[in-house]
Scaffold this active site. Sequence first.
Site, mmCIF file in Angstrom:
data_model
loop_
_atom_site.group_PDB
_atom_site.id
_atom_site.type_symbol
_atom_site.label_atom_id
_atom_site.label_comp_id
_atom_site.label_asym_id
_atom_site.label_seq_id
_atom_site.Cartn_x
_atom_site.Cartn_y
_atom_site.Cartn_z
ATOM 1 N N GLU A 12 0.840 -1.197 0.000
ATOM 2 C CA GLU A 12 0.000 0.000 0.000
ATOM 3 C C GLU A 12 0.876 1.249 0.000
ATOM 4 O OE1 GLU A 12 -3.809 0.548 2.246
ATOM 5 O OE2 GLU A 12 -2.583 1.979 3.356
ATOM 6 N N THR A 43 -3.943 4.740 -1.769
ATOM 7 C CA THR A 43 -4.993 5.250 -0.904
ATOM 8 C C THR A 43 -5.086 6.764 -1.013
ATOM 9 O OG1 THR A 43 -5.842 5.244 1.361
ATOM 10 C CG2 THR A 43 -3.464 5.469 1.097
ATOM 11 N N HIS A 72 -7.813 2.926 -4.458
ATOM 12 C CA HIS A 72 -8.793 3.008 -3.375
ATOM 13 C C HIS A 72 -9.920 3.944 -3.814
ATOM 14 C CE1 HIS A 72 -6.302 1.596 0.302
ATOM 15 N NE2 HIS A 72 -5.740 1.149 -0.803
ATOM 16 N N ASP A 104 -14.196 6.686 6.036
ATOM 17 C CA ASP A 104 -14.513 7.354 7.298
ATOM 18 C C ASP A 104 -15.034 8.758 7.037
ATOM 19 O OD1 ASP A 104 -13.578 5.169 8.803
ATOM 20 O OD2 ASP A 104 -11.519 5.895 8.578
ATOM 21 N N LYS A 168 -20.647 -7.959 0.474
ATOM 22 C CA LYS A 168 -19.712 -7.389 -0.511
ATOM 23 C C LYS A 168 -19.392 -8.404 -1.607
ATOM 24 C CE LYS A 168 -17.370 -4.482 2.972
ATOM 25 N NZ LYS A 168 -16.108 -4.284 3.718
ATOM 26 N N GLN A 179 -7.735 -5.343 7.322
ATOM 27 C CA GLN A 179 -7.108 -4.246 8.022
ATOM 28 C C GLN A 179 -6.071 -4.821 8.990
ATOM 29 O OE1 GLN A 179 -7.445 -1.230 7.290
ATOM 30 N NE2 GLN A 179 -9.341 -1.098 6.116
#
Length: 299
Positions: A12, A43, A72, A104, A168, A179
């Site tokens: 990432e 991200t 992302h 978020d 999903k 995560q």
Amino acid sequence: MSQPSYPALSYELYPPRSAESEQSLWTTVRRLEETRPDFVSVTYGAAGSNREAAIGLLRRLLTETTLKPLAHLTCVGSSRTELTGIIDRLIGGGVRGILALRGDTPEGRTRAGDVEHADELVRLIREVEAQRTAQLAAGRVSVGVAAYATRHPDSANLDQDIDVLLAKEEAGADFAITQVFFRPSDYTRLVTRARRAGVTMPIIPGVMPLTSTRRLRKLSSLAGIDVDDALWARLEGARTDDERRRVGVAATVDLARAALDDGAPGLHLYTFNQHAAALDVLDALDLARPPQAGLAASL
């Protein structure tokens, strides 16, 4: 003759915040590229706060490297029309992998938008993809989603997390990345519960090099995950940065190896745009990689 299978490897990255951090990022990109990962995820901030910077990084990865980017995409605070435009832009720009996330809510903002959950975003990606079948040569965009080895802060319990993960997949997700987690049993338990519930897609463990106590403290606070006391004591007791790094790398390797031994399909490393610890982990794992060869030679 069948080809040998290799664990998936991915990293990432996040967009640079300054010219100095951009230079550092591209040093990391080039070093990670040498390991021939299957993809790198890109991200961005809450509610797409630096989306254009992320798209710029995706563009450079596509045009200046051999890496395959996974973009992302969060849906919180975005309208269906806005998201449709972003998805179309990503696919039209050559992106063939999207990580569909709820995201978020930024501080000071209430949740808004007519696509509220990740499974809805997965469906929207598939709808946009269907309109581009000819350009994709009848291929598909690979859609990933998040999984939680420990309870999501907004979930009532672990069963709800599994129900969400199944939704999903039913919406069209191809794989999941977990995560951060700190105990091997967390990943094992997640996979066991998911398979029992009917989830069949690959679940890739997401592992963070456990070398920074500051970062560990922040992430454990945000995710509500307690760091193993024994590990914390060893990190805090390290007398030098080099000793702390050795302790953290060893703990990360143990965590990753346990997941791989338990049947994990690969490994996703959260790099924080720093390659050294990630490469230390990879070297210690001695993860098998496919040989570097041309397409014709590999068929």
